[in-house]
Design a protein around this motif. Structure first.
Motif, mmCIF file in Angstrom:
data_model
loop_
_atom_site.group_PDB
_atom_site.id
_atom_site.type_symbol
_atom_site.label_atom_id
_atom_site.label_comp_id
_atom_site.label_asym_id
_atom_site.label_seq_id
_atom_site.Cartn_x
_atom_site.Cartn_y
_atom_site.Cartn_z
ATOM 1 N N THR A 60 28.775 47.331 36.110
ATOM 2 C CA THR A 60 28.881 47.384 37.603
ATOM 3 C C THR A 60 30.210 47.196 38.074
ATOM 4 O O THR A 60 30.882 48.064 38.596
ATOM 5 C CB THR A 60 28.194 46.149 38.193
ATOM 6 O OG1 THR A 60 26.798 46.503 37.626
ATOM 7 C CG2 THR A 60 28.287 46.128 39.475
ATOM 8 N N MET A 369 28.826 51.287 41.323
ATOM 9 C CA MET A 369 28.937 49.993 41.112
ATOM 10 C C MET A 369 27.912 49.200 42.282
ATOM 11 O O MET A 369 27.294 48.171 41.764
ATOM 12 C CB MET A 369 30.340 49.573 41.765
ATOM 13 C CG MET A 369 30.673 47.876 41.734
ATOM 14 S SD MET A 369 32.305 47.633 42.545
ATOM 15 C CE MET A 369 32.493 46.002 42.103
ATOM 16 N N TRP A 372 24.537 49.418 40.251
ATOM 17 C CA TRP A 372 24.444 48.618 39.084
ATOM 18 C C TRP A 372 24.601 47.250 39.416
ATOM 19 O O TRP A 372 24.200 46.278 38.590
ATOM 20 C CB TRP A 372 25.401 49.095 37.823
ATOM 21 C CG TRP A 372 25.089 50.357 37.222
ATOM 22 C CD1 TRP A 372 25.082 51.540 37.702
ATOM 23 C CD2 TRP A 372 24.138 50.015 35.934
ATOM 24 N NE1 TRP A 372 24.343 52.117 36.420
ATOM 25 C CE2 TRP A 372 23.854 51.166 35.330
ATOM 26 C CE3 TRP A 372 23.836 49.061 35.165
ATOM 27 C CZ2 TRP A 372 23.310 51.591 34.415
ATOM 28 C CZ3 TRP A 372 23.067 49.247 33.892
ATOM 29 C CH2 TRP A 372 22.746 50.485 33.453
ATOM 30 N N LEU A 373 25.080 46.768 40.397
ATOM 31 C CA LEU A 373 25.108 45.590 41.063
ATOM 32 C C LEU A 373 23.546 45.114 41.183
ATOM 33 O O LEU A 373 22.959 43.915 40.942
ATOM 34 C CB LEU A 373 25.769 45.191 42.343
ATOM 35 C CG LEU A 373 25.718 43.776 43.032
ATOM 36 C CD1 LEU A 373 26.106 42.818 41.835
ATOM 37 C CD2 LEU A 373 26.442 44.044 44.382
#
Length: 425
Positions: A60, A369, A372-373
């Motif tokens: 992330t 990002m 994937w967070l």
């Protein structure tokens, strides 16, 4: 005399696909080995969730960094560096002696594999005209599910015939070889001597100005994240990505916990949802041109329709708790794998539709990002709740999130009807 290769752009996307396959083989090796580590290290479900979260968290954080580095160094050099590094860190996983060591090394793998999708998308935007881009993305995204599909039998073979350490060494060595080949073979179309003038013209003339012109001004990262079109992709990816993260990291352990599957049974069945995910990648890529041709949809709206179809089909995994058969569960996972990869491919392609050549990897890195967070957060939720409430309620949540992703992409991402390829800043 230099030999011209007909259809060279498809060879280039094949090279990207192989890299994605090996990256996901490296990533999914941990999921297959997890039941073995449960015996060897006494790895608990929650400790395993920490290992998964370490990978996801580093992935992330590094997504926008990797995207920026790729735009700075170029696709060829940038991707080669990241691929070689993730190979070495995967090999290093074999020397871990505790869940903390596993988490550290998997975090390093995640940080370097963060370049995989931005690099693939950047290569696609360089080598394909806009009308073929969703098809090309579908093919390279196919690598993610092929890698996940071959991981159970290949990694199980490595464990059964040698050791769990050898599984990580083998996966790392394969990626290392590919990284060296990538640096040797890949060139931008304007620099590729084996590309015919006819195909070069076809590629470049079919691209938006932001992709075909090398001197196009790059939008600063802070300006990218302020645009509505960025959030129109980032929020749907945030909502949708936990499903794919769960499929990759938890299906083997779910089958082991819920149905008592051993390593051989996991090797036999756990690859099946990924086979259907392969179909989702490919057919999802062709759905967009289909909607454009037969329903007279704009480019961007055709991508949104693919996201919608995927979101509706993602209802299937949410029904797993209604059935007691492991084979029904695998079947519903198969539908989910198809649905998510069709949906995911469309969302990834959207970044190249609305951002230019010198900013597409950065933009995709930031949307990645966001994705994937969410995947990291959900991995921790699964680790905390799976042993108490079970997996079934969590699968219901995933289905709802993907439906919300479809709603979000229609609601937030707005593109002028007269020009759906390049939008105003």
């Amino acid at each position: 005399m230099i030999k011209r290769i007909k259809g060279l752009r498809w060879y280039m996307i094949a090279l990207v696909t192989v890299g994605t396959i090996l990256g996901y083989l490296t990533r999914n090796s941990m999921a297959v080995v997890a039941p073995v580590l449960n015996d060897v290290m006494g790895l608990t479900t929650q400790q395993y969730s920490y290992v998964v979260a370490a990978y996801s968290a580093c992935y992330t954080i590094m997504q926008p960094v990797a995207g920026y580095v790729l735009d700075l160094l170029g696709t060829r050099l940038g991707y080669a560096i990241f691929a070689i590094l993730w190979s070495l860190f995967c090999i290093g996983t074999a020397f871990s002696g505790s869940w903390i060591g596993l988490a550290f090394m998997r975090g390093a793998v995640g940080a370097t594999e963060a370049a995989m999708i931005p690099a693939g998308l950047k290569a696609t935007s360089e080598w394909f005209p806009a009308k073929e881009r969703s098809i090309a993305v579908g093919w390279f995204n196919l690598g993610s599910s092929i890698g996940a599909m071959i991981a159970p039998p290949l990694v199980a073979w490595a464990v059964l015939f040698h050791s769990w350490q050898w599984a990580f060494v083998l996966c790392g060595l394969l990626s290392l070889v590919w990284g060296l080949f990538w640096f040797w073979l890949y060139r931008h179309p304007t620099e590729q001597k084996h590309l015919s003038d006819e195909e070069r013209k076809y590629i470049l003339s079919g691209q938006e100005a932001g992709h075909s012109e090398s001197n196009t001004k790059k939008m600063p990262a802070k300006d990218i994240v302020r645009t509505r079109r960025f959030w129109g992709i980032a929020i749907p990816r945030f909502l949708a990505e936990p499903a794919w993260g769960t499929f990759n990291a938890w299906i083997p352990l779910f089958m082991f916990t819920a149905y008592g599957f051993d390593l051989k049974q996991i090797a036999i069945f756990a690859w099946m949802p990924m086979l259907f995910a392969d179909l989702g990648c490919v057919l999802g890529g062709y759905m967009s041109p289909f909607f454009q041709k037969h329903f007279n949809m704009s480019l961007v709206n055709s991508r949104k329709m693919v996201v919608t179809v995927g979101g509706v089909l993602m209802i299937a995994p949410g029904l797993i708790g209604l059935f007691s058969s492991p084979y029904v569960a695998i079947f519903l996972f198969c539908i989910g794998g198809f649905a998510h990869q069709a949906l995911s491919g469309a969302l990834i392609t959207l970044s190249s539709d609305v951002f230019g050549r010198n900013e597409v990897a950065t933009a995709n890195g930031f949307t990645g990002m966001a994705a994937w967070l969410a995947s990291t957060i959900f991995a921790l939720i699964v680790g905390a709740l799976a042993d108490t409430v079970g997996f079934s309620p969590l699968f219901v949540i995933l289905s709802c999130l993907d439906l919300l992703a479809a709603v979000a992409v229609w609601t937030i991402l707005k593109v002028p009807a007269e020009n759906n390829l390049v939008v105003e800043h």
